[in-house]
Design an enzyme around this catalytic site. Structure first.
Site, short mmCIF file in Angstrom:
data_model
loop_
_atom_site.label_atom_id
_atom_site.label_comp_id
_atom_site.label_asym_id
_atom_site.label_seq_id
_atom_site.Cartn_x
_atom_site.Cartn_y
_atom_site.Cartn_z
CB CYS A 113 -22.56 48.63 40.72
SG CYS A 113 -21.52 49.18 42.05
CG HIS A 257 -20.84 49.19 36.98
ND1 HIS A 257 -20.82 50.49 37.44
CD2 HIS A 257 -20.29 48.44 37.96
CE1 HIS A 257 -20.27 50.52 38.64
NE2 HIS A 257 -19.94 49.28 38.98
CG ASN A 287 -17.70 51.68 40.91
OD1 ASN A 287 -18.86 52.05 40.76
ND2 ASN A 287 -17.38 50.45 41.27
O1 UT7 Z 1 -18.92 47.71 41.27
C1 UT7 Z 1 -18.11 46.72 41.83
C2 UT7 Z 1 -17.15 47.45 42.74
N1 UT7 Z 1 -15.90 46.83 43.04
C3 UT7 Z 1 -14.99 46.46 42.12
O2 UT7 Z 1 -15.16 46.51 40.94
C4 UT7 Z 1 -13.67 46.00 42.70
C5 UT7 Z 1 -13.03 44.95 41.86
N2 UT7 Z 1 -11.64 44.74 42.30
C6 UT7 Z 1 -10.66 45.55 41.91
O3 UT7 Z 1 -10.88 46.46 41.13
C7 UT7 Z 1 -9.28 45.26 42.43
O4 UT7 Z 1 -9.32 44.12 43.28
C8 UT7 Z 1 -8.66 46.47 43.20
C9 UT7 Z 1 -8.30 47.56 42.22
C10 UT7 Z 1 -9.63 47.00 44.24
C11 UT7 Z 1 -7.40 46.04 43.91
O5 UT7 Z 1 -6.47 45.48 42.97
P1 UT7 Z 1 -5.77 44.07 43.26
O6 UT7 Z 1 -4.83 43.83 42.16
O7 UT7 Z 1 -6.86 43.05 43.47
O8 UT7 Z 1 -5.00 44.34 44.60
P2 UT7 Z 1 -5.01 43.54 45.98
O9 UT7 Z 1 -6.21 43.95 46.79
O10 UT7 Z 1 -4.81 42.07 45.74
O11 UT7 Z 1 -3.72 44.12 46.66
C12 UT7 Z 1 -2.41 43.92 46.07
C13 UT7 Z 1 -1.42 44.78 46.82
C14 UT7 Z 1 -1.51 44.61 48.33
O12 UT7 Z 1 -0.21 44.73 48.86
P3 UT7 Z 1 0.64 43.43 49.28
O13 UT7 Z 1 -0.18 42.73 50.31
O14 UT7 Z 1 0.82 42.64 48.02
O15 UT7 Z 1 1.91 44.01 49.82
C15 UT7 Z 1 -2.31 45.80 48.77
O16 UT7 Z 1 -2.03 46.19 50.10
O17 UT7 Z 1 -1.67 46.16 46.56
C16 UT7 Z 1 -1.82 46.85 47.80
N3 UT7 Z 1 -2.78 47.95 47.61
C17 UT7 Z 1 -2.43 49.17 47.22
N4 UT7 Z 1 -1.23 49.70 46.91
C18 UT7 Z 1 -1.20 51.01 46.52
C19 UT7 Z 1 -4.14 47.91 47.78
N5 UT7 Z 1 -4.65 49.11 47.49
C20 UT7 Z 1 -3.62 49.91 47.14
C21 UT7 Z 1 -3.53 51.25 46.74
N6 UT7 Z 1 -2.31 51.75 46.43
N7 UT7 Z 1 -4.61 52.05 46.62
#
Ligand code: UT7
Length: 330
Positions: A113, A257, A287
């Site tokens: 990225c 970005h 993204n």
């Molecule tokens: O260019 C660089 C590219 N990457 C990035 O920029 C990614 C950076 N990270 C992020 O943007 C965030 O970490 C995400 C948006 C990807 C995820 O958000 P988060 O607040 O870190 O969520 P998490 O992975 O800690 O998951 C929290 C909860 C989990 O459920 P439990 O275990 O608490 O029950 C996940 O299973 O949210 C759940 N979850 C979802 N729920 C609904 C994960 N993805 C989803 C989804 N819809 N799409």
């Protein structure tokens, strides 16, 4: 040593729009969850017959037209991408051929990225030494082809698109302090596994089993990427601002970005730059990896918001981890 300046920008996104609501019919997610966590509402998805170089061509034609440069005049073509048309030859070679840039040498830059920043840095060095008189820099990605649609934690983020820019040396009449003033780049391979495409390379050539396991698709530990991104970019921005003796009020625009709007909010709040200065399109495009910075720059440019002499802060971070920050005097 001559400075490089940007004299033309262009961008392209495929016509098909994929909304959060549509994603929610395919996986256990919702528009509210995705928007709240990322700021994304829709992303664009390429047609089956489109490859990355096709997206790059569309963006490049616009940038060349704005620059008033013919493709045959180009001396160097750089494409930042993690999704080239094929493993080899480079996407940049396909792009140069399709544009008719027969005089140019062409190669790809791989910094995920942050790739467009790395490509701009390479271009500016070639221009500074006088080795070339112009460079076409493109960030182009077809991430939908490497997205693991069975992983709701990552697949909601990505979109397809391309952004392009034409760089040439500054001239006497531009006066001092114009163009690409600085670009500071960083890499940390100790964090390679938090965001990667693990299969398909020499480490793990694809097998029928690894294809089924989706090892040829993006694998991400989102929370770790989020934390790394905020810490690294805060440090990078603070350093570049300090080393150029700038006060934050002198920065008129932030072209970052578009990884996640929350990441950008957190960085700007910690650094002390108003979020109002950031150009945002992640809500529409998601993204788009290396396409993101040139695409955002083109939108800001075409909307007439960038005035001659304005100071633009650019920043990006991605897999590697690879990241950087830069200053452009428009
Ligand atoms: O260019 C660089 C590219 N990457 C990035 O920029 C990614 C950076 N990270 C992020 O943007 C965030 O970490 C995400 C948006 C990807 C995820 O958000 P988060 O607040 O870190 O969520 P998490 O992975 O800690 O998951 C929290 C909860 C989990 O459920 P439990 O275990 O608490 O029950 C996940 O299973 O949210 C759940 N979850 C979802 N729920 C609904 C994960 N993805 C989803 C989804 N819809 N799409």
């Amino acid at each position: 040593m001559r400075q490089a300046k940007i004299i033309g920008t262009g961008s392209y996104v495929p016509s098909k729009v994929l909304s959060n609501d549509e994603l929610a019919t395919r996986m256990n997610t919702s528009d509210a969850w995705i928007f709240e966590r990322t700021g994304i509402r829709t992303r664009h998805i390429a047609a089956p017959e489109e490859a990355t170089s096709d997206l790059a061509v569309a963006a490049s034609i616009q940038a060349l037209r704005m620059a008033g440069v013919d493709a045959w005049e180009l001396e160097m073509v750089l494409v930042a991408t993690v999704t080239p048309d094929m493993q080899t030859p480079a996407c940049a070679v396909h792009l140069a051929h399709k544009l008719g840039a027969r005089r140019a040498f062409a190669f790809d830059i791989g910094a995920a990225c942050a790739g467009s920043l790395f490509a701009m840095s390479v271009a500016s060095q070639y221009i500074a030494t006088g080795a070339v008189k112009n460079v076409l820099v493109v960030g182009a990605e077809l991430l939908s082809r490497v997205t693991n649609w069975g992983d709701r934690g990552s697949s909601i983020l990505f979109g397809d698109g391309a952004g392009a820019m034409v760089l040439v040396p500054t001239e006497e009449r531009d006066g001092p302090g114009r163009g690409l003033l600085a670009l500071q780049l960083y890499s940390d391979g100790s964090a390679a596994d938090i965001l990667c495409i693990p299969g398909g390379g020499s480490r793990a050539p694809l097998t029928p089993e690894s294809l089924v396991a989706q090892h040829h698709k993006v694998s991400m530990r989102g929370r770790e990427v989020y934390k790394f991104a905020v810490t690294a970019l805060v440090q990078a921005v603070e350093r570049i601002v300090a080393e150029h003796n700038l006060s934050l009020s002198q920065i008129q625009h932030v072209v970052a970005h578009q990884a996640n709007v929350r990441i950008l909010e957190a960085i700007l709040e910690r650094v002390g730059i108003s979020f109002e200065k950031a150009h945002i399109n992640i809500n529409r495009y998601g993204n788009t990896s290396s396409a993101s910075v040139p695409l955002t720059l083109d939108e800001a440019n075409r909307s007439g918001k960038l005035k001659a002499g304005d100071l633009i802060l650019v920043m990006a971070i991605g897999a590697g981890m690879s990241w950087g920050a830069g200053l452009i005097r428009w």
